[in-house]
Design a protein around this motif. Structure first.
Motif, short mmCIF file in Angstrom:
data_model
loop_
_atom_site.label_atom_id
_atom_site.label_comp_id
_atom_site.label_asym_id
_atom_site.label_seq_id
_atom_site.Cartn_x
_atom_site.Cartn_y
_atom_site.Cartn_z
N ARG A 6 -0.04 -2.99 8.65
CA ARG A 6 -0.15 -1.55 8.41
C ARG A 6 0.42 -0.76 9.60
NH1 ARG A 6 -2.59 1.65 4.90
NH2 ARG A 6 -3.94 0.06 4.02
N THR A 48 1.89 0.54 5.70
CA THR A 48 1.23 0.21 4.43
C THR A 48 0.58 -1.17 4.57
OG1 THR A 48 1.60 0.05 2.05
CG2 THR A 48 3.32 -0.83 3.44
N SER A 49 -0.36 -1.48 3.71
CA SER A 49 -0.99 -2.79 3.76
C SER A 49 -0.10 -3.82 3.08
CB SER A 49 -2.36 -2.75 3.04
OG SER A 49 -2.17 -2.69 1.65
#
Length: 131
Positions: free
Chosen positions: A87, A92-93
Motif C-alpha cells: 500500500r 493500494t492493497s
C-alpha cells in the motif's frame, strides 16, 4: 547496479543485509550506502522493497496464486506487513490491485474452492419439519 539487482532477485525470499550488498560490490558498508543513494536517489532498503513489490505485482497477475503465497515468495514475514508495504509503494492493497486488474471475477477466482466450500455451513431441515 545490475549486480545489486541480480543479488536482490536471487535473495528475494531472504532478508538481504546492507553488508551483503556492499560486499557483493567490494565496498565498505558506509561507502556503498552513500554511493547507492547518490546514484539511485533512494536508500538500499527502499530499493529492495521496491524490487519485492515489483515481483509481487507480477505474481498477483496470476489469479490462482494466493496473496499469502505472494507475500512469502517475496520475502515478507507476514501477509499484513506485505499489504502495508504494498500500500505504501503502490497506493493500494494487493487485493485492490488485483481487483483493478481483473474486476469482480477476482474475488471468486482467487479463493481455493475447497477452502471456500469448507467455510460454508448450513443445515438442511429434517424430514419431520415442514418447509
Amino acid at each position: 547496479m545490475r549486480k545489486i539487482k541480480e543479488l536482490v532477485d536471487a535473495n528475494m525470499d531472504d532478508d538481504l543485509s546492507l553488508d551483503e550488498m556492499a560486499q557483493s560490490v567490494e565496498l565498505s558498508t558506509a561507502h556503498f550506502a552513500r554511493m547507492f543513494r547518490k546514484t539511485t536517489g533512494e536508500i538500499p532498503h527502499q530499493f529492495v522493497l521496491r524490487q519485492k513489490i515489483e515481483r509481487a505485482k507480477t505474481m498477483l497477475r496470476d489469479r490462482a496464486t494466493r496473496v499469502l503465497d505472494v507475500a512469502v515468495a517475496c520475502g515478507f514475514k507476514t501477509q499484513q506487513h506485505f499489504a502495508q508495504v504494498f500500500r505504501e509503494v503502490c497506493g493500494t492493497s494487493p487485493t485492490e490491485y488485483r481487483w483493478e486488474l481483473f474486476g469482480s471475477g477476482v474475488a471468486v477466482n482467487s479463493v481455493n474452492n475447497s477452502d471456500w466450500a469448507s467455510r460454508i455451513s448450513f443445515e438442511l431441515p429434517s424430514s419431520s419439519q415442514s418447509i
